[in-house]
Design a protein around this motif. Structure first.
Motif, PDB file in Angstrom:
ATOM      1  N   VAL A  91      42.649  40.717  21.956  1.00 41.43           N
ATOM      2  CA  VAL A  91      41.908  40.034  23.010  1.00 41.43           C
ATOM      3  C   VAL A  91      42.906  39.550  24.049  1.00 41.43           C
ATOM      4  O   VAL A  91      43.875  38.874  23.722  1.00 41.43           O
ATOM      5  CB  VAL A  91      41.115  38.835  22.440  1.00 41.43           C
ATOM      6  CG1 VAL A  91      40.439  38.071  23.567  1.00 41.43           C
ATOM      7  CG2 VAL A  91      40.095  39.313  21.427  1.00 41.43           C
ATOM      8  N   ARG A  92      42.681  39.933  25.279  1.00 44.18           N
ATOM      9  CA  ARG A  92      43.540  39.487  26.382  1.00 44.18           C
ATOM     10  C   ARG A  92      42.802  38.437  27.168  1.00 44.18           C
ATOM     11  O   ARG A  92      41.649  38.617  27.523  1.00 44.18           O
ATOM     12  CB  ARG A  92      43.882  40.659  27.294  1.00 44.18           C
ATOM     13  CG  ARG A  92      44.757  41.693  26.631  1.00 44.18           C
ATOM     14  CD  ARG A  92      45.101  42.819  27.571  1.00 44.18           C
ATOM     15  NE  ARG A  92      45.576  42.295  28.836  1.00 44.18           N
ATOM     16  CZ  ARG A  92      45.625  42.992  29.958  1.00 44.18           C
ATOM     17  NH1 ARG A  92      45.228  44.234  29.981  1.00 44.18           N
ATOM     18  NH2 ARG A  92      46.064  42.461  31.075  1.00 44.18           N
ATOM     19  N   ARG A  93      43.481  37.355  27.435  1.00 44.61           N
ATOM     20  CA  ARG A  93      42.902  36.287  28.237  1.00 44.61           C
ATOM     21  C   ARG A  93      43.676  36.212  29.557  1.00 44.61           C
ATOM     22  O   ARG A  93      44.876  36.448  29.583  1.00 44.61           O
ATOM     23  CB  ARG A  93      43.010  34.961  27.506  1.00 44.61           C
ATOM     24  CG  ARG A  93      42.220  34.925  26.221  1.00 44.61           C
ATOM     25  CD  ARG A  93      42.361  33.553  25.567  1.00 44.61           C
ATOM     26  NE  ARG A  93      41.785  33.543  24.248  1.00 44.61           N
ATOM     27  CZ  ARG A  93      40.499  33.376  23.987  1.00 44.61           C
ATOM     28  NH1 ARG A  93      39.653  33.208  24.984  1.00 44.61           N
ATOM     29  NH2 ARG A  93      40.048  33.358  22.761  1.00 44.61           N
ATOM     30  N   PRO A  94      42.972  35.846  30.618  1.00 34.25           N
ATOM     31  CA  PRO A  94      43.684  35.708  31.894  1.00 34.25           C
ATOM     32  C   PRO A  94      44.672  34.551  31.829  1.00 34.25           C
ATOM     33  O   PRO A  94      44.436  33.550  31.153  1.00 34.25           O
ATOM     34  CB  PRO A  94      42.569  35.432  32.897  1.00 34.25           C
ATOM     35  CG  PRO A  94      41.429  34.929  32.095  1.00 34.25           C
ATOM     36  CD  PRO A  94      41.558  35.535  30.728  1.00 34.25           C
ATOM     37  N   SER A  95      45.781  34.716  32.533  1.00 34.11           N
ATOM     38  CA  SER A  95      46.747  33.619  32.605  1.00 34.11           C
ATOM     39  C   SER A  95      46.267  32.536  33.569  1.00 34.11           C
ATOM     40  O   SER A  95      46.672  31.383  33.466  1.00 34.11           O
ATOM     41  CB  SER A  95      48.117  34.138  33.048  1.00 34.11           C
ATOM     42  OG  SER A  95      48.025  34.750  34.318  1.00 34.11           O
ATOM     43  N   LEU A  96      45.396  32.915  34.482  1.00 25.50           N
ATOM     44  CA  LEU A  96      44.871  31.976  35.468  1.00 25.50           C
ATOM     45  C   LEU A  96      43.532  32.505  35.961  1.00 25.50           C
ATOM     46  O   LEU A  96      43.361  33.723  36.097  1.00 25.50           O
ATOM     47  CB  LEU A  96      45.866  31.875  36.629  1.00 25.50           C
ATOM     48  CG  LEU A  96      45.647  30.799  37.679  1.00 25.50           C
ATOM     49  CD1 LEU A  96      45.734  29.405  37.064  1.00 25.50           C
ATOM     50  CD2 LEU A  96      46.684  30.935  38.782  1.00 25.50           C
ATOM     51  N   SER A  97      42.617  31.602  36.229  1.00 27.64           N
ATOM     52  CA  SER A  97      41.342  32.029  36.807  1.00 27.64           C
ATOM     53  C   SER A  97      40.818  30.939  37.740  1.00 27.64           C
ATOM     54  O   SER A  97      41.205  29.773  37.636  1.00 27.64           O
ATOM     55  CB  SER A  97      40.307  32.327  35.717  1.00 27.64           C
ATOM     56  OG  SER A  97      39.986  31.159  34.998  1.00 27.64           O
TER      57      SER A  97
ATOM     58  N   ALA B  54      49.644  32.050  42.836  1.00 29.00           N
ATOM     59  CA  ALA B  54      49.776  32.418  41.428  1.00 29.00           C
ATOM     60  C   ALA B  54      50.857  33.469  41.223  1.00 29.00           C
ATOM     61  O   ALA B  54      50.855  34.487  41.904  1.00 29.00           O
ATOM     62  CB  ALA B  54      48.450  32.971  40.928  1.00 29.00           C
ATOM     63  N   PRO B  55      51.770  33.232  40.275  1.00 32.05           N
ATOM     64  CA  PRO B  55      52.757  34.268  39.976  1.00 32.05           C
ATOM     65  C   PRO B  55      52.110  35.396  39.181  1.00 32.05           C
ATOM     66  O   PRO B  55      51.233  35.157  38.358  1.00 32.05           O
ATOM     67  CB  PRO B  55      53.798  33.541  39.134  1.00 32.05           C
ATOM     68  CG  PRO B  55      53.045  32.418  38.508  1.00 32.05           C
ATOM     69  CD  PRO B  55      51.969  32.031  39.491  1.00 32.05           C
TER      70      PRO B  55
ATOM     71  N   ARG C  41      28.574  34.179  43.317  1.00 34.95           N
ATOM     72  CA  ARG C  41      29.757  33.573  42.708  1.00 34.95           C
ATOM     73  C   ARG C  41      30.878  34.595  42.668  1.00 34.95           C
ATOM     74  O   ARG C  41      30.667  35.746  42.294  1.00 34.95           O
ATOM     75  CB  ARG C  41      29.439  33.102  41.294  1.00 34.95           C
ATOM     76  CG  ARG C  41      30.642  32.530  40.573  1.00 34.95           C
ATOM     77  CD  ARG C  41      30.246  31.984  39.202  1.00 34.95           C
ATOM     78  NE  ARG C  41      31.423  31.644  38.449  1.00 34.95           N
ATOM     79  CZ  ARG C  41      31.651  32.009  37.201  1.00 34.95           C
ATOM     80  NH1 ARG C  41      30.752  32.714  36.528  1.00 34.95           N
ATOM     81  NH2 ARG C  41      32.756  31.654  36.600  1.00 34.95           N
ATOM     82  N   VAL C  42      32.073  34.175  43.056  1.00 29.59           N
ATOM     83  CA  VAL C  42      33.270  35.009  42.978  1.00 29.59           C
ATOM     84  C   VAL C  42      34.154  34.414  41.890  1.00 29.59           C
ATOM     85  O   VAL C  42      34.455  33.223  41.914  1.00 29.59           O
ATOM     86  CB  VAL C  42      34.034  35.041  44.321  1.00 29.59           C
ATOM     87  CG1 VAL C  42      35.321  35.848  44.194  1.00 29.59           C
ATOM     88  CG2 VAL C  42      33.149  35.595  45.429  1.00 29.59           C
ATOM     89  N   LEU C  43      34.564  35.247  40.942  1.00 29.77           N
ATOM     90  CA  LEU C  43      35.461  34.849  39.862  1.00 29.77           C
ATOM     91  C   LEU C  43      36.693  35.731  39.918  1.00 29.77           C
ATOM     92  O   LEU C  43      36.581  36.961  39.915  1.00 29.77           O
ATOM     93  CB  LEU C  43      34.768  35.005  38.501  1.00 29.77           C
ATOM     94  CG  LEU C  43      35.640  34.861  37.252  1.00 29.77           C
ATOM     95  CD1 LEU C  43      36.202  33.445  37.135  1.00 29.77           C
ATOM     96  CD2 LEU C  43      34.848  35.243  36.003  1.00 29.77           C
ATOM     97  N   LEU C  44      37.865  35.109  39.984  1.00 29.55           N
ATOM     98  CA  LEU C  44      39.138  35.824  39.977  1.00 29.55           C
ATOM     99  C   LEU C  44      39.852  35.501  38.670  1.00 29.55           C
ATOM    100  O   LEU C  44      39.991  34.327  38.314  1.00 29.55           O
ATOM    101  CB  LEU C  44      40.004  35.393  41.162  1.00 29.55           C
ATOM    102  CG  LEU C  44      39.368  35.559  42.543  1.00 29.55           C
ATOM    103  CD1 LEU C  44      40.293  35.012  43.612  1.00 29.55           C
ATOM    104  CD2 LEU C  44      39.003  37.014  42.812  1.00 29.55           C
ATOM    105  N   GLU C  45      40.295  36.539  37.963  1.00 31.11           N
ATOM    106  CA  GLU C  45      41.013  36.360  36.709  1.00 31.11           C
ATOM    107  C   GLU C  45      42.321  37.144  36.787  1.00 31.11           C
ATOM    108  O   GLU C  45      42.306  38.366  36.943  1.00 31.11           O
ATOM    109  CB  GLU C  45      40.178  36.846  35.529  1.00 31.11           C
ATOM    110  CG  GLU C  45      38.908  36.031  35.336  1.00 31.11           C
ATOM    111  CD  GLU C  45      38.028  36.574  34.246  1.00 31.11           C
ATOM    112  OE1 GLU C  45      37.904  35.900  33.208  1.00 31.11           O
ATOM    113  OE2 GLU C  45      37.485  37.685  34.433  1.00 31.11           O
ATOM    114  N   LEU C  46      43.416  36.413  36.682  1.00 38.98           N
ATOM    115  CA  LEU C  46      44.736  37.015  36.820  1.00 38.98           C
ATOM    116  C   LEU C  46      45.310  37.322  35.446  1.00 38.98           C
ATOM    117  O   LEU C  46      45.404  36.447  34.586  1.00 38.98           O
ATOM    118  CB  LEU C  46      45.668  36.052  37.565  1.00 38.98           C
ATOM    119  CG  LEU C  46      47.060  36.571  37.891  1.00 38.98           C
ATOM    120  CD1 LEU C  46      46.982  37.739  38.867  1.00 38.98           C
ATOM    121  CD2 LEU C  46      47.909  35.449  38.473  1.00 38.98           C
ATOM    122  N   PHE C  47      45.675  38.568  35.256  1.00 38.16           N
ATOM    123  CA  PHE C  47      46.353  39.027  34.055  1.00 38.16           C
ATOM    124  C   PHE C  47      47.770  39.403  34.446  1.00 38.16           C
ATOM    125  O   PHE C  47      48.102  39.447  35.634  1.00 38.16           O
ATOM    126  CB  PHE C  47      45.615  40.232  33.449  1.00 38.16           C
ATOM    127  CG  PHE C  47      44.254  39.881  32.923  1.00 38.16           C
ATOM    128  CD1 PHE C  47      44.065  39.521  31.601  1.00 38.16           C
ATOM    129  CD2 PHE C  47      43.154  39.885  33.767  1.00 38.16           C
ATOM    130  CE1 PHE C  47      42.813  39.177  31.118  1.00 38.16           C
ATOM    131  CE2 PHE C  47      41.897  39.544  33.295  1.00 38.16           C
ATOM    132  CZ  PHE C  47      41.729  39.192  31.973  1.00 38.16           C
TER     133      PHE C  47
END
Length: 147
Positions: A11-17, A46-47, A82-88
């Motif tokens: 399972v991968r989770r975003p580092s930031l959202s 976000a890096p 709704r806009v959702l951004l998830e950074l991996f």
């Protein structure tokens, strides 16, 4: 937040959202511009993987994808968006939720057609695009490589 299932059951989770909701009263060009700015601000602050910053080119492409997806929501779906951004580490997942349960459909290539190329653009620049039912409408999720 949502989870992304990786290969071999990891399972991968975003580092930031981050997410933002636009009410239907906010509809129009102002909402689209705001969503583009929200995306640029998120990625600039976000890096990416390994602590590197996201390249300007990738920020611009992410802004384009958000613009096209939000434009579809503004033009075709009732109610809030709704806009959702998830950074991996290696990618950005862009999700746009709206109140219409009909999936966007890419149109056949026609160089004479003016406009209505949004889905084609998103498909061309993203690794993957999916549409998932999310009562009362749908979630359009686009995965953009940051490499």
């Amino acid at each position: 937040m949502g989870e992304v299932i990786a290969r071999r059951g990891q399972v991968r989770r975003p580092s930031l959202s981050a997410s933002v909701v636009y009410e239907s009263a906010d509809a129009g060009d102002g909402m689209i511009a705001s969503a583009r700015d929200f995306t640029a601000d998120f990625l600039t602050a976000a890096p990416a993987g390994g602590g590197r910053s996201v390249s300007r080119e990738r920020v611009d492409i992410a802004r384009l994808v958000v613009s096209e997806l939000v434009t579809n929501a503004v033009r075709h779906a009732p109610g809030p968006c709704r806009v959702l951004l998830e950074l991996f580490e290696d990618a950005l997942e862009i999700s746009v939720f709206d109140g219409l349960d009909v999936s966007p459909v890419p149109r056949a290539h026609d160089p004479r057609r003016i406009g209505q190329h949004g889905v084609e653009i998103v498909l061309a620049v993203c690794e993957s695009v999916s549409v998932e039912p999310q009562p009362p409408g749908k979630r359009v999720r686009a995965r953009l490589s940051l490499a």
